[in-house]
Design a protein around this motif. Structure first.
Motif, short mmCIF file in Angstrom:
data_model
loop_
_atom_site.label_atom_id
_atom_site.label_comp_id
_atom_site.label_asym_id
_atom_site.label_seq_id
_atom_site.Cartn_x
_atom_site.Cartn_y
_atom_site.Cartn_z
N CYS A 92 0.84 -1.20 0.00
CA CYS A 92 0.00 0.00 0.00
C CYS A 92 0.87 1.25 0.00
CB CYS A 92 -0.92 0.00 1.22
SG CYS A 92 -1.95 1.48 1.32
N ALA A 94 -0.11 4.19 0.71
CA ALA A 94 -0.52 5.12 1.76
C ALA A 94 -0.01 4.70 3.13
CB ALA A 94 -2.04 5.24 1.76
N CYS A 95 -0.27 3.46 3.56
CA CYS A 95 0.09 3.06 4.93
C CYS A 95 1.26 2.09 4.96
CB CYS A 95 -1.11 2.46 5.64
SG CYS A 95 -1.60 0.84 5.02
N CYS A 132 -4.31 -0.12 -0.07
CA CYS A 132 -4.98 -1.24 0.56
C CYS A 132 -6.46 -0.90 0.76
CB CYS A 132 -4.31 -1.58 1.89
SG CYS A 132 -4.64 -0.39 3.20
N CYS A 135 -7.17 1.92 3.33
CA CYS A 135 -6.83 3.27 2.87
C CYS A 135 -7.80 3.73 1.79
CB CYS A 135 -5.40 3.32 2.38
SG CYS A 135 -4.20 3.19 3.73
ZN LIG Z 1 -3.05 1.23 3.32
#
Ligand SMILES: [Zn+2]
Ligand SMILES: [Zn+2]
Length: 164
Positions: A92, A94-95, A132, A135
């Motif tokens: 992912c 983002a995270c 993911c 997110c």
């Molecule tokens: Zn994520």
């Protein structure tokens, strides 16, 4: 994983130490773990251990093929005990969460390059990058806001600047 770590080490002729066992257990218990997180877990288990000792143990276990090291670009190296199946990873943006995904078409076909240009290939690493489900969900339910005009972050800045 129920495999006996000590037996695994002995099989490869590696001296069994509490540190190596704890590192192996940490990686087995939390796939795609970073060295920092391994150190944290090992410290709670057997007490003080330097980050360098953790790196040394991880390096040894990787070179002996007991664990696998992946290095997603822009992320710390991650370690897992699922080895030898050439599985791939979903990462992912983002995270940073990493999950396993099996080879797209069976057993390790990705090792067969269209043109190996004379290289003897022993591993192919595939990473699918994206966001993911968590997110994605968060992006869907949180209306886009301009971070600069967020009143909460303004408050934080005001508090920090009150010194002297
Ligand atoms: Zn994520
Ligand atoms: Zn994996």
């Amino acid at each position: 994983m129920t495999t006996d770590g000590a037996a695994l080490l002995r099989e490869r002729g590696i001296q069994v130490t509490a540190q190596r066992l704890a590192v192996l257990r940490a990686v087995a218990g939390q796939p795609h773990i970073t060295a920092d997180a391994v150190a944290e877990i090992v410290r709670t288990e057997i007490g003080a251990i330097s980050l360098q000792s953790v790196y040394d143990a991880l390096g040894l276990l990787v070179s002996e093929g007991l664990i696998r090291r992946i290095q997603p670009s822009g992320s710390a190296a991650r370690f897992e005990d699922r080895v030898g199946d050439n599985h791939h990873h979903l990462i992912c943006r983002a995270c940073g969460r990493v999950v396993d995904v099996d080879c797209a078409t069976g057993s390790a076909p990705c090792l067969t390059a269209v043109d190996d240009r004379g290289y003897e290939i022993d591993e192919a690493e595939v990473a699918y990058w994206g966001r993911c489900p968590d997110c994605l969900e968060e992006a869907r339910t949180t209306p886009p806001t301009d971070a600069k005009s967020n009143p909460r972050s303004n408050n934080r800045r005001a508090r920090r600047s009150s010194r002297g």
